[in-house]
Design an enzyme around this catalytic site. Sequence first.
Site, mmCIF file in Angstrom:
data_model
loop_
_atom_site.group_PDB
_atom_site.id
_atom_site.type_symbol
_atom_site.label_atom_id
_atom_site.label_comp_id
_atom_site.label_asym_id
_atom_site.label_seq_id
_atom_site.Cartn_x
_atom_site.Cartn_y
_atom_site.Cartn_z
ATOM 1 N N THR A 131 0.819 -1.216 0.000
ATOM 2 C CA THR A 131 0.000 0.000 0.000
ATOM 3 C C THR A 131 0.853 1.266 0.000
ATOM 4 O OG1 THR A 131 -1.476 1.280 1.442
ATOM 5 C CG2 THR A 131 -0.091 -0.306 2.533
ATOM 6 N N ASP A 132 0.284 2.358 -0.474
ATOM 7 C CA ASP A 132 0.996 3.650 -0.413
ATOM 8 C C ASP A 132 1.029 4.210 1.008
ATOM 9 O OD1 ASP A 132 -1.678 4.371 -0.155
ATOM 10 O OD2 ASP A 132 -1.629 5.937 -1.696
ATOM 11 N N GLU A 133 0.248 3.586 1.925
ATOM 12 C CA GLU A 133 0.176 4.129 3.292
ATOM 13 C C GLU A 133 1.505 3.978 4.026
ATOM 14 O OE1 GLU A 133 -3.522 3.318 5.306
ATOM 15 O OE2 GLU A 133 -4.592 3.121 3.414
ATOM 16 N N TYR A 156 -1.714 -0.456 10.978
ATOM 17 C CA TYR A 156 -1.837 -1.117 9.667
ATOM 18 C C TYR A 156 -0.653 -0.781 8.777
ATOM 19 C CZ TYR A 156 -3.215 -1.656 4.767
ATOM 20 O OH TYR A 156 -3.222 -1.970 3.421
ATOM 21 N N LYS A 160 2.411 -3.164 7.305
ATOM 22 C CA LYS A 160 2.681 -3.349 5.869
ATOM 23 C C LYS A 160 4.104 -2.894 5.535
ATOM 24 C CE LYS A 160 0.310 -4.586 2.957
ATOM 25 N NZ LYS A 160 -0.027 -5.941 2.412
HETATM 26 P P1 NAD Z 1 -9.340 -7.574 2.241
HETATM 27 O O1 NAD Z 1 -9.358 -7.307 3.705
HETATM 28 O O2 NAD Z 1 -10.572 -7.349 1.434
HETATM 29 O O3 NAD Z 1 -8.892 -9.082 1.979
HETATM 30 C C1 NAD Z 1 -7.878 -9.709 2.704
HETATM 31 C C2 NAD Z 1 -7.995 -11.212 2.494
HETATM 32 O O4 NAD Z 1 -6.926 -11.844 3.223
HETATM 33 C C3 NAD Z 1 -9.311 -11.802 3.033
HETATM 34 O O5 NAD Z 1 -9.856 -12.667 2.075
HETATM 35 C C4 NAD Z 1 -8.886 -12.562 4.274
HETATM 36 O O6 NAD Z 1 -9.691 -13.694 4.548
HETATM 37 C C5 NAD Z 1 -7.460 -12.971 3.912
HETATM 38 N N1 NAD Z 1 -6.631 -13.209 5.104
HETATM 39 C C6 NAD Z 1 -6.524 -12.417 6.207
HETATM 40 N N2 NAD Z 1 -5.667 -12.978 7.091
HETATM 41 C C7 NAD Z 1 -5.218 -14.142 6.518
HETATM 42 C C8 NAD Z 1 -4.308 -15.152 6.936
HETATM 43 N N3 NAD Z 1 -3.705 -15.091 8.143
HETATM 44 N N4 NAD Z 1 -4.062 -16.189 6.107
HETATM 45 C C9 NAD Z 1 -4.690 -16.265 4.903
HETATM 46 N N5 NAD Z 1 -5.561 -15.341 4.464
HETATM 47 C C10 NAD Z 1 -5.833 -14.299 5.266
HETATM 48 O O7 NAD Z 1 -8.121 -6.714 1.693
HETATM 49 P P2 NAD Z 1 -7.938 -5.983 0.281
HETATM 50 O O8 NAD Z 1 -8.467 -4.612 0.390
HETATM 51 O O9 NAD Z 1 -8.385 -6.874 -0.811
HETATM 52 O O10 NAD Z 1 -6.337 -5.858 0.238
HETATM 53 C C11 NAD Z 1 -5.552 -6.913 -0.301
HETATM 54 C C12 NAD Z 1 -4.093 -6.532 -0.216
HETATM 55 O O11 NAD Z 1 -3.869 -5.329 -0.941
HETATM 56 C C13 NAD Z 1 -3.602 -6.270 1.207
HETATM 57 O O12 NAD Z 1 -2.292 -6.780 1.329
HETATM 58 C C14 NAD Z 1 -3.610 -4.753 1.312
HETATM 59 O O13 NAD Z 1 -2.638 -4.306 2.239
HETATM 60 C C15 NAD Z 1 -3.269 -4.362 -0.106
HETATM 61 N N6 NAD Z 1 -3.780 -3.047 -0.542
HETATM 62 C C16 NAD Z 1 -5.097 -2.724 -0.372
HETATM 63 C C17 NAD Z 1 -5.554 -1.498 -0.835
HETATM 64 C C18 NAD Z 1 -7.024 -1.114 -0.723
HETATM 65 O O14 NAD Z 1 -7.388 0.004 -1.067
HETATM 66 N N7 NAD Z 1 -7.911 -1.996 -0.286
HETATM 67 C C19 NAD Z 1 -4.690 -0.596 -1.451
HETATM 68 C C20 NAD Z 1 -3.353 -0.967 -1.602
HETATM 69 C C21 NAD Z 1 -2.914 -2.204 -1.157
HETATM 70 P P1 TYD Z 2 -10.828 3.906 4.271
HETATM 71 O O1 TYD Z 2 -11.780 3.475 3.215
HETATM 72 O O2 TYD Z 2 -10.922 3.286 5.628
HETATM 73 O O3 TYD Z 2 -9.359 3.757 3.670
HETATM 74 P P2 TYD Z 2 -7.925 4.257 4.269
HETATM 75 O O4 TYD Z 2 -8.081 4.618 5.691
HETATM 76 O O5 TYD Z 2 -7.080 3.034 4.096
HETATM 77 O O6 TYD Z 2 -7.505 5.399 3.409
HETATM 78 O O7 TYD Z 2 -10.989 5.479 4.491
HETATM 79 C C1 TYD Z 2 -10.840 6.373 3.404
HETATM 80 C C2 TYD Z 2 -10.929 7.792 3.970
HETATM 81 O O8 TYD Z 2 -12.251 8.002 4.477
HETATM 82 C C3 TYD Z 2 -10.001 8.045 5.158
HETATM 83 O O9 TYD Z 2 -9.523 9.375 5.115
HETATM 84 C C4 TYD Z 2 -10.883 7.845 6.365
HETATM 85 C C5 TYD Z 2 -12.238 8.331 5.864
HETATM 86 N N1 TYD Z 2 -13.419 7.689 6.486
HETATM 87 C C6 TYD Z 2 -14.441 8.497 7.016
HETATM 88 O O10 TYD Z 2 -14.379 9.736 6.988
HETATM 89 N N2 TYD Z 2 -15.521 7.856 7.551
HETATM 90 C C7 TYD Z 2 -15.625 6.494 7.619
HETATM 91 O O11 TYD Z 2 -16.646 5.983 8.151
HETATM 92 C C8 TYD Z 2 -14.581 5.695 7.064
HETATM 93 C C9 TYD Z 2 -14.649 4.200 7.091
HETATM 94 C C10 TYD Z 2 -13.495 6.343 6.487
#
Ligand code: NAD
Ligand code: TYD
Length: 348
Positions: A131-133, A156, A160
């Site tokens: 992630t970019d975070e 988080y 990461k």
């Molecule tokens: P998500 O929470 O929707 O999915 C995570 C999956 O991992 C789930 O299916 C869960 O069951 C599985 N999981 C959790 N713990 C586990 C374990 N111990 N063993 C096996 N499986 C396990 O997450 P997402 O949003 O799809 O993100 C996927 C990846 O991409 C993550 O690594 C996240 O850090 C990264 N990412 C997410 C975003 C975003 O915007 N969602 C952006 C950049 C990077």
């Molecule tokens: P989120 O979808 O949780 O992603 P991330 O924290 O990984 O960026 O949140 C996106 C943005 O929205 C973040 O600035 C937090 C804000 N947010 C709210 O203002 N209200 C909410 O209920 C949630 C879940 C997020």
Amino acid sequence: MSKNILITGGAGFIGSHVIRLFVNSYEDYNIVNLDLLTYAGNLENLTDIKDAPNYTFVKGDICDADLMDQLFEEHQINAVIHLAAESHVDRSITDPLSFIRTNIFGTATLLNTARKYWKGREDVLFYHVSTDEVYGTLGETGLFTEATSYDPRSPYSASKASSDHLVRAYYHTYDLPVVLSNCSNNYGPNQFPEKLIPLIINNIKHNKQLPIYGDGKYTRDWLWVKDHAEAIDLIFHQGAVGETYNIGGHNEWKNIDLVELLCDLMDEKLGRPQGEARKLITFIKDRPGHDRRYAIDAAKIQDALGWTPSLNTQEGMTETIKWYLDNEQWMENVTSGEYQKYYDDQYA
Ligand code: NAD
Ligand code: TYD
């Protein structure tokens, strides 16, 4: 040589889009989806491909070293795309140890199995999805590049960041072939409704308050999830070993502006008077350590691999709203059970 790819976290939001893309695009690859099916994992995300001959699902934990060894052996794994993680910042604030366990210890466990099985091999790849975070927070200007120093500020993002460092350490120390990507916020079908966009869509539908943290002027760079999956495909096949690629939407939105856009699109879609949904907007207590702004410089992946995002925001949000409204049962299933308690605790 045929590719036998272990994709972790494939039942989650982004993972399910990656699994579908790989299963449908590469009939000669064997795709093994390893997922623990936590609250965020959902096999309903994959019903359309579950019987494909090149797909196998395994329920299991990336922290289980014996299982990792067994899977590498049994499926002759020669590539990993690692997405499994605890992924929600708010949950990392209330339960940091789960994030440390899965994101750090789990990644290390997987890396260790790969190191053992792939010793001396160059025809293998460990792709770590991040992630970019990890870069921390930006002020009003500037963009994250691959050279930006790590400065994670939530449990988080710290977990990461740690996993990214471990992946690079295995590359330098053990010559493990690795590639990494750091992506901005994704949106689209199948995202668990703890995240901003599906939460807002679901709450508008049910006429519930729309919780905005702090002043609502926090900025995120939103990317259509299928564009992320395409970028992962490109990096997996064409990325240079040892490299990192930033992926982003060139699509910055302040939370309040994005929520207002969703309100207006939802009013139109539901046939309600314009302005109706905006009345539900409620500013609430801020998230501790809330990062002010994320924005990605995606020049490297664009120049090196020719990747650019495909959808603009209006198209992407319209598609997303349509998907959630067309898939009411999916939303009902994931919001029953554990979710209700989470929601009540978070927004009490
Ligand atoms: P998500 O929470 O929707 O999915 C995570 C999956 O991992 C789930 O299916 C869960 O069951 C599985 N999981 C959790 N713990 C586990 C374990 N111990 N063993 C096996 N499986 C396990 O997450 P997402 O949003 O799809 O993100 C996927 C990846 O991409 C993550 O690594 C996240 O850090 C990264 N990412 C997410 C975003 C975003 O915007 N969602 C952006 C950049 C990077
Ligand atoms: P989120 O979808 O949780 O992603 P991330 O924290 O990984 O960026 O949140 C996106 C943005 O929205 C973040 O600035 C937090 C804000 N947010 C709210 O203002 N209200 C909410 O209920 C949630 C879940 C997020």
